[in-house]
Write an enzyme that holds these catalytic residues in place. Structure first.
Site, PDB file in Angstrom:
ATOM      1  N   HIS A 378       0.794  -1.231   0.000  1.00 12.17           N
ATOM      2  CA  HIS A 378       0.000   0.000   0.000  1.00 12.17           C
ATOM      3  C   HIS A 378       0.824   1.278   0.000  1.00 12.17           C
ATOM      4  O   HIS A 378       0.252   2.371  -0.006  1.00 12.17           O
ATOM      5  CB  HIS A 378      -0.926   0.026   1.220  1.00 12.17           C
ATOM      6  CG  HIS A 378      -2.163  -0.809   1.059  1.00 12.17           C
ATOM      7  ND1 HIS A 378      -3.288  -0.375   0.395  1.00 12.17           N
ATOM      8  CD2 HIS A 378      -2.453  -2.055   1.476  1.00 12.17           C
ATOM      9  CE1 HIS A 378      -4.211  -1.315   0.411  1.00 12.17           C
ATOM     10  NE2 HIS A 378      -3.729  -2.348   1.068  1.00 12.17           N
ATOM     11  N   LYS A 569      -8.596  14.198   3.659  1.00  9.93           N
ATOM     12  CA  LYS A 569      -7.767  12.998   3.753  1.00  9.93           C
ATOM     13  C   LYS A 569      -6.862  13.166   4.960  1.00  9.93           C
ATOM     14  O   LYS A 569      -6.873  14.226   5.592  1.00  9.93           O
ATOM     15  CB  LYS A 569      -6.932  12.805   2.480  1.00  9.93           C
ATOM     16  CG  LYS A 569      -6.135  14.052   2.070  1.00  9.93           C
ATOM     17  CD  LYS A 569      -5.484  13.886   0.703  1.00  9.93           C
ATOM     18  CE  LYS A 569      -6.470  14.005  -0.429  1.00  9.93           C
ATOM     19  NZ  LYS A 569      -6.716  12.739  -1.123  1.00  9.93           N
ATOM     20  N   ARG A 570      -6.086  12.146   5.320  1.00 10.01           N
ATOM     21  CA  ARG A 570      -5.166  12.304   6.424  1.00 10.01           C
ATOM     22  C   ARG A 570      -4.210  13.466   6.137  1.00 10.01           C
ATOM     23  O   ARG A 570      -3.827  13.716   4.996  1.00 10.01           O
ATOM     24  CB  ARG A 570      -4.363  11.023   6.661  1.00 10.01           C
ATOM     25  CG  ARG A 570      -5.124   9.944   7.389  1.00 10.01           C
ATOM     26  CD  ARG A 570      -5.615  10.381   8.758  1.00 10.01           C
ATOM     27  NE  ARG A 570      -4.550  10.480   9.729  1.00 10.01           N
ATOM     28  CZ  ARG A 570      -4.302   9.593  10.690  1.00 10.01           C
ATOM     29  NH1 ARG A 570      -5.057   8.526  10.804  1.00 10.01           N
ATOM     30  NH2 ARG A 570      -3.324   9.770  11.548  1.00 10.01           N
ATOM     31  N   LYS A 575       0.800  14.484   1.002  1.00  7.55           N
ATOM     32  CA  LYS A 575      -0.498  14.816   0.398  1.00  7.55           C
ATOM     33  C   LYS A 575      -0.616  16.311   0.096  1.00  7.55           C
ATOM     34  O   LYS A 575      -1.538  16.744  -0.576  1.00  7.55           O
ATOM     35  CB  LYS A 575      -1.634  14.347   1.304  1.00  7.55           C
ATOM     36  CG  LYS A 575      -1.686  12.817   1.466  1.00  7.55           C
ATOM     37  CD  LYS A 575      -2.805  12.377   2.374  1.00  7.55           C
ATOM     38  CE  LYS A 575      -2.805  10.886   2.651  1.00  7.55           C
ATOM     39  NZ  LYS A 575      -3.260  10.080   1.511  1.00  7.55           N
ATOM     40  N   THR A 685      -8.453   6.614  -2.782  1.00  7.80           N
ATOM     41  CA  THR A 685      -9.818   6.183  -3.092  1.00  7.80           C
ATOM     42  C   THR A 685     -10.804   7.333  -2.909  1.00  7.80           C
ATOM     43  O   THR A 685     -11.886   7.311  -3.489  1.00  7.80           O
ATOM     44  CB  THR A 685     -10.253   4.992  -2.208  1.00  7.80           C
ATOM     45  OG1 THR A 685      -9.997   5.304  -0.839  1.00  7.80           O
ATOM     46  CG2 THR A 685      -9.520   3.727  -2.591  1.00  7.80           C
ATOM     47  N   LYS A 689     -14.309   8.525  -5.074  1.00  6.68           N
ATOM     48  CA  LYS A 689     -15.602   8.873  -4.474  1.00  6.68           C
ATOM     49  C   LYS A 689     -16.083  10.222  -4.987  1.00  6.68           C
ATOM     50  O   LYS A 689     -17.264  10.406  -5.304  1.00  6.68           O
ATOM     51  CB  LYS A 689     -15.479   8.886  -2.947  1.00  6.68           C
ATOM     52  CG  LYS A 689     -15.204   7.526  -2.348  1.00  6.68           C
ATOM     53  CD  LYS A 689     -14.674   7.608  -0.924  1.00  6.68           C
ATOM     54  CE  LYS A 689     -14.144   6.250  -0.487  1.00  6.68           C
ATOM     55  NZ  LYS A 689     -13.300   6.302   0.718  1.00  6.68           N
TER      56      LYS A 689
END
Length: 851
Positions: A378, A569-570, A575, A685, A689
């Site tokens: 992952h 998101k985290r 990110k 993911t 969505k």
């Protein structure tokens, strides 16, 4: 969720959720009252809203139980190959609405609850999220369980029943503060304890090599108590099981170590054993080498493998030899999927059981183990890869250390035979990393002990083959596959966006709910003015509803006509929430370069109004992530209170982002931010969505963004910035953040404002660490993509000013999102890794017991 219906609309509604039959409604109403009376021991005079939620949950659960039992009977009768999905995280969210949707009960329950004078949405909001995961990995596991049940696979999810899930996030003076997530405080109506299947798990002790074989003795025992949760498929009568283990101390735990007078202390000390399942480690993409975490990983593996072997031995067509079990057929009846390296101990544990307990020959046991296990990688981030100290293993799991050493020697002997004299290759490929502190590389253990290794998006799988596990790929290229992630359309479309579902179903029917590829049919309506108007109307209704939620929750009034620009998101440097922050500041700032419009200096000029929403949790020990949250909230404090700006720009931090909040914000989003540094996000993911719910993506060429752009056409997303090759070239030549800072005046002003205290006047040096990291230690190269990002955001503004063209691109994105269903992903796992076919047959409805 849809807006409340009037009495007349409620009775006329026909949607894909099914018509509420009068008999169904009466049955739900009767069952609700019965549970309120007999299960909760309450009447309407004293019942609380939570009592009403529990009465409804038990009513819905009644509809599950018969199907659940019938499904297990069906599996016993047919004896299919069983799939075991092992994960330390299952980020399930709420269960009530998802169960009603999958059983086709939502309209009947809605009507029955309405007739009882209650509000279904209010009851749904009472349920606690099952926050048993940190982010994408745990939510993916939840989506996979839904798809496996919907596809009729004999599948089981195995994990830990954490007493405290992912912490609740509070924002106090702009800072993240963690509160314990006591999600079980009021009980959990969806789980069933199974004490009859309680199993022992061993730790510590020593290893004896005897003439009768190897024995692991003098161990400390902890009991694993299973709790089962039903996982319903979509309208197919299949109900699979998620089994979560809870740690219990045996009754004699530590008593022998105390004198009689220390009985009280001995009983209190039971907590040491039961701490194993007390709390979820709140780290996402960061390895924390604590002994308790290793205990958790072995705990779930040891209990699960005992359970798997018990079920294998007792299967209807299993080997009936009273002395020895025929384990040669084990890989034909059992598939174990390792969700990242957290369950990696399955490999040495299965070897230990086969060799030490079942007396299977070592080489045969190794063949069985490899054919049974498969590993999903992952992450490519070095700090996320698990490496456990040998010294910790030696103390906690001494027999497993011996097995790992033996497996590693076999592996290295094979490598040495193929690459004689290549000492560097042997060092790189070893499971045991030498050095000041010898460590076990769990990813390498997974690779050598599995028959398939897969990444979770094509670009990620290529990096896995060409970089992370290149030596292993050179050795066994046939072992490596790609399985691009997906999301379940049930929760992430049907449940959270029923208005959009109804508009789509009116044009192409309902079958897309279990075959998302059918959304392609919407391409025929891309120029249909009625459809364009209907899609835009649904989006605006979702925005109005979410704006009302924000006003109630945050006491801030936002412009529902503004662009809802969302990054949830985290919180993590890779990110790049910081890039989003810099854009917000750039929008706010004066003109500093030709053609650039700053809102504050030109309040009367044309400006596309935006509401920038950023949400996510930071790991409690991750200093920089917490500073990023503080920066976001500080920027919002300045911008949101500037009278020159008004409602044309808002920056809002969404507190305590979780599954149930995602279900609200995703259908309302116009723009989805997916802006990680190329080569760092395995898949994502959330991006999927947002796409299926009608948001356009601004993103880098990273993770599944690449495949989303291929499906919808790159011209229908806003793709910007470096590719993986550019990032690698920048690494080779040396990344110089200051060069960008000197060259780009708008970037320089934003950084100077942050460092000078413009956004933190009470503490001018507050963001010194953030600026220092960006200028001198930024592994994720925020400045290198800044210019392209700002330019791309300008293109977003231009398109948003043309609502018709914007909505046409939205429709194209929805139509091309079919690939990103977890049903497709699971079909690929089933056929390419597990060697099973999804079942097309529906399990017969249950024979319900009479009252």
């Amino acid at each position: 969720m849809a807006a409340p219906l009037s009495d007349g609309e409620r009775r006329k509604q026909i949607s894909v959720r099914g018509i509420a039959g009068l008999g169904d409604v009466a049955e739900v109403r009767k069952s609700f009252n019965r549970h309120l009376h007999f299960t909760l021991v309450k009447d309407r005079n004293v019942a609380t809203p939570r009592d009403y939620y529990f009465a409804l949950a038990h009513t819905v659960r009644d509809h599950l139980v018969g199907r659940w039992i019938r499904t297990q009977q069906h599996y016993y009768e047919r004896d299919p190959k069983r799939i075991y999905y092992l994960s330390l995280e299952f980020y399930m969210g709420r269960t009530l609405q998802n169960t009603m949707v999958n059983l086709g009960l939502q309209n009947a329950c809605d009507e029955a609850i309405y007739q009882l004078g209650l509000d279904l949405e209010e009851l749904e909001e009472i349920e606690e999220d099952a926050g048993l995961g940190n982010g994408g990995l745990g939510r993916l596991a939840a989506c996979f369980l839904d798809s496996m049940a919907t596809l009729g696979l004999a599948a089981y999810g195995y994990g830990i029943r954490y007493e405290f899930g992912i912490f609740n996030q509070k924002i106090v003076d702009g800072w993240q503060v963690e509160e314990a997530d006591d999600w079980l405080r009021y009980g959990n109506p969806w789980e069933k304890a199974r004490p009859e299947y309680m199993l022992p798990v061993h730790f510590y002790g020593r290893v004896d090599h005897t003439s009768e074989g190897v024995k692991w003795v003098d161990t400390q025992v902890v009991l694993a108590m299973p709790y089962d949760t039903p996982v319903p498929g979509y309208k197919n009568n299949t109900v699979n099981t998620m089994r979560l283990w809870s740690a219990k101390a045996p009754n004699d735990f530590n008593l022998q170590e105390f004198n009689v007078g220390d009985y009280i202390e001995a009983v209190l000390d039971r907590n040491l054993a039961e701490n194993i399942s007390r709390v979820l480690y709140p780290n996402d993409n960061f390895f924390e080498g604590k002994e308790l975490r290793l205990k958790q990983e072995y705990f779930v593996v040891a209990a699960t493998l005992q359970d798997i072997i018990r079920r294998f031995k007792s299967s209807k067509f299993g080997c009936r030899d009273p002395v020895r079990t025929c384990f040669e057929t084990f890989p034909d009846k059992v598939a174990i999927q390792l969700n990242d390296t957290h369950p990696a101990l399955s490999i040495p544990e299965l070897m230990r059981i086969l060799v030490d307990v079942e007396k299977v020959d070592w080489d045969k046991a190794w063949e069985i183990t490899k054919r049974t296990c498969a590993y999903t990688n992952h992450t490519v981030l070095p700090e996320a890869l698990e490496r456990w100290p040998v010294s910790m293993f030696e103390k906690l799991l001494p027999r497993h250390l011996e097995i790992i050493y033996a497996l590693n020697q076999m592996h290295l002997d094979r490598v040495a035979a193929l690459y004689p004299g290549d000492v560097d290759r042997l060092r790189r490929m070893s499971v045991i990393e030498e050095g000041d502190c010898k460590r076990i590389n769990m990813a390498h253990l997974c690779v050598i002990g599995s028959h398939v290794v897969n990444g979770v998006a094509r670009i990620h799988s290529d990096i896995v083959k060409n970089s992370v596990f290149k030596d292993f790929y050179d050795l066994e290229p046939e072992k490596f596959q790609n399985k691009t992630n997906g999301i379940t359309p049930r929760r992430w479309l049907l449940l959270c966006n029923p208005g959009l579902v109804d508009v789509i179903a009116e044009k192409i029917g309902e079958d897309f709910i279990t075959d998302l590829s059918q959304l392609k049919k919407l391409l025929d309506f891309i120029n249909n003015e009625t459809f364009i108007r209907d899609v835009a109307k649904v989006k605006q209704e979702n925005k109005l509803k979410f704006a009302a939620y924000l006003e109630e929750k945050y006491k801030v009034k936002i412009n529902p006509s503004s662009m809802f620009d969302v990054q949830v998101k985290r919180i993590h440097e890779y990110k790049r929430q910081l890039l989003n922050c810099l854009h917000a500041i750039t929008l706010y700032n004066p003109v500093l370069c030709p053609g650039f419009l700053g809102i504050r200096s030109n309040p009367s000029e044309s400006f596309v109004p935006r509401t920038i929403m950023i949400g996510g949790k930071a790991a409690p020990g991750y200093h920089m992530a917490k500073m990023i949250i503080k920066l976001i909230t500080s920027i919002g404090e300045v911008i949101n209170n500037d009278p020159y700006v008004g409602d044309r720009l808002k920056v809002i931090f969404l507190e305590n982002y979780r599954v149930s909040l995602a279900e609200k914000v995703i259908p309302a989003a116009d723009l989805s931010q997916q802006i990680s540094t190329a080569g760092t996000e395995a898949s994502g993911t959330g991006n999927m969505k947002f796409m299926v719910n009608g948001a356009l993506t601004i993103g880098t060429r990273d993770g599944a963004n690449v495949e989303m752009a291929e499906e919808a056409g790159e011209e229908n997303l806003f793709i910007f910035g470096m590719q993986v090759e550019d990032v690698e070239a920048l690494d080779r030549q040396g990344y110089n953040a200051r060069a960008y800072y000197e060259r780009l005046p708008e970037l320089r002003q934003a950084i100077d404002q942050i460092s000078g205290g413009f956004f933190s006047p009470q503490d001018p040096g507050c963001f010194r660490d953030v600026v220092n990291m960006l200028m001198y230690h930024d592994r994720f190269k925020v400045f290198a993509d800044y210019e392209a990002y700002i330019k791309c955001q300008g293109q977003v503004d231009q398109l948003f000013m043309d609502p018709r063209e914007w909505t046409k691109k939205v429709i194209r994105n929805i139509a091309c999102s079919g690939k990103f269903s977890s049903d497709r992903t699971i079909k690929e796992y089933a056929r390419d890794i597990w060697g099973v076919e999804p079942s097309a047959t529906k399990i017969p409805p249950p024979n319900l017991p009479r009252d």
